[in-house]
Motif scaffolding. Sequence first.
Motif, short mmCIF file in Angstrom:
data_model
loop_
_atom_site.label_atom_id
_atom_site.label_comp_id
_atom_site.label_asym_id
_atom_site.label_seq_id
_atom_site.Cartn_x
_atom_site.Cartn_y
_atom_site.Cartn_z
N GLU A 209 0.85 -1.21 0.00
CA GLU A 209 0.00 0.00 0.00
C GLU A 209 0.88 1.25 0.00
O GLU A 209 1.77 1.41 0.85
N MET A 210 0.58 2.13 -0.92
CA MET A 210 1.28 3.42 -1.06
C MET A 210 2.81 3.27 -1.01
O MET A 210 3.49 3.77 -0.11
N VAL A 211 3.28 2.56 -2.02
CA VAL A 211 4.71 2.30 -2.19
C VAL A 211 5.07 2.80 -3.59
O VAL A 211 4.26 2.67 -4.51
N PRO A 212 6.24 3.40 -3.77
CA PRO A 212 6.60 3.87 -5.13
C PRO A 212 6.49 2.73 -6.15
O PRO A 212 6.90 1.60 -5.88
N ALA A 213 5.99 3.08 -7.33
CA ALA A 213 5.75 2.06 -8.36
C ALA A 213 7.00 1.25 -8.73
O ALA A 213 6.93 0.02 -8.85
N PRO A 214 8.18 1.91 -8.88
CA PRO A 214 9.36 1.10 -9.24
C PRO A 214 9.71 0.08 -8.15
O PRO A 214 10.14 -1.03 -8.45
N ILE A 231 -2.04 -1.29 -3.91
CA ILE A 231 -3.05 -0.23 -3.76
C ILE A 231 -2.26 1.08 -3.62
O ILE A 231 -1.52 1.27 -2.65
N GLY A 232 -2.35 1.89 -4.63
CA GLY A 232 -1.51 3.09 -4.66
C GLY A 232 -0.04 2.71 -4.78
O GLY A 232 0.82 3.38 -4.23
N HIS A 260 -9.64 5.54 -8.78
CA HIS A 260 -10.49 6.01 -9.88
C HIS A 260 -11.94 5.71 -9.51
O HIS A 260 -12.23 4.64 -8.98
N ASN A 261 -12.83 6.66 -9.78
CA ASN A 261 -14.26 6.43 -9.54
C ASN A 261 -14.85 5.70 -10.75
O ASN A 261 -15.14 6.33 -11.78
N PHE A 262 -15.01 4.40 -10.63
CA PHE A 262 -15.50 3.58 -11.75
C PHE A 262 -17.00 3.69 -11.94
O PHE A 262 -17.55 3.22 -12.93
N MET A 263 -17.67 4.33 -10.98
CA MET A 263 -19.12 4.48 -11.06
C MET A 263 -19.50 5.59 -12.06
O MET A 263 -20.59 5.56 -12.63
N GLN A 264 -18.56 6.52 -12.24
CA GLN A 264 -18.83 7.69 -13.09
C GLN A 264 -19.40 7.31 -14.46
O GLN A 264 -20.33 7.93 -14.94
N ASP A 265 -18.81 6.30 -15.08
CA ASP A 265 -19.22 5.94 -16.44
C ASP A 265 -20.01 4.65 -16.48
O ASP A 265 -20.20 4.07 -17.55
N PRO A 286 -3.88 0.49 -12.52
CA PRO A 286 -3.68 1.93 -12.39
C PRO A 286 -2.80 2.48 -13.51
O PRO A 286 -2.07 1.73 -14.15
N ASP A 287 -2.88 3.79 -13.68
CA ASP A 287 -2.07 4.48 -14.68
C ASP A 287 -0.89 5.14 -13.94
O ASP A 287 -1.10 6.12 -13.21
N ASP A 288 0.29 4.59 -14.13
CA ASP A 288 1.45 5.09 -13.38
C ASP A 288 1.71 6.57 -13.62
O ASP A 288 2.21 7.28 -12.74
N ALA A 289 1.33 7.05 -14.81
CA ALA A 289 1.58 8.46 -15.12
C ALA A 289 0.75 9.38 -14.21
O ALA A 289 1.14 10.50 -13.92
N LEU A 290 -0.40 8.86 -13.73
CA LEU A 290 -1.30 9.71 -12.95
C LEU A 290 -0.90 9.82 -11.49
O LEU A 290 -1.21 10.78 -10.81
#
Length: 293
Positions: A209-214, A231-232, A260-265, A286-290
């Motif tokens: 949880e909440m660890v840098p992606a690399p 997660i994160g 991401h709010n998946f309910m939106q769409d 997840p999108d690492d760029a975000l």
Amino acid sequence: MTHAPVTAGTPYGTLPPASPLPQRKPISLPRLAQMREAGEKITMLTAYDATFAAVADAAGVECILVGDSLGMVCQGLPSTVGVTLEAMAYHTASVARGLHRVQGTAWLIADLPFGSYHESREQALRSACQLMQAGAHMVKLEGGGWTAPTVQFLVERGVPVCAHLGLTPQTVHALGGYRVQGKDEAAARQLRAHAAELQDAGAAMLVLEMVPAPLSRALTAELAHCHTIGIGAGSGTAGQVLVMHDMLGVNLGKNPKFVHNFMQDAGSVRGAIEAYVQAVKQGRFPDDALHAW
Ligand code: KIV
């Protein structure tokens, strides 16, 4: 096992209709290992009650986590610290009954709450047994170092264990807040050492949880027998988990930025969960760029 059509009213209301799609076998540890081997991402979502668990199963989620996040989500607590073992057993049993009613096939994980595994390995085993007897297939506990002997003790006695490193919410007061972990070299080194010990102790899964992606990507490569669930923590893990209420956009506070709010769409809760499953499997979430830390 197939998803039987259950649409009748229940004490919880009306359960969702059976899925026409996932004619899948019950999810097991060998099945999760096969998925990883085949490069298929593992999906996990929290659920705290019968109905949402049944919907998540029908939407194709492989692992359902009765997280102690239920303290915030269901009980309105400020953190997970106040969640009791009795509350975890109550919600685990509710989720297990929901899955049973729809002949669900998801792998059910339950959190050992704060204080329920800290005193001794024997206390951890008693607590784990309570959750397994409520219907869990696996228990999750937080922390590294001191937890490794406990993990080994449980695994040797037939309790599958998921570990949890990085941001460990039960120790939020010791950590000084909900912050990214493993950012500097020393912290990253310690996290890697703890992860290796937990795998050696027999942990079959590891939430990061909440660890840098690399860092989580490197850990995933290092841990052949322990499936990392992020997660994160970026896209490089073997699977992903989110708190269901966060991804449906119905939490009481502000969503963490990696959610991401998946309910939106989506037109329905089930549609939102299906979109989450597809996004994870196709590498769109997840999108690492975000949310690069
Ligand atoms: O309690 C919980 O929901 C969790 C997830 C955030 C992984 O531990």
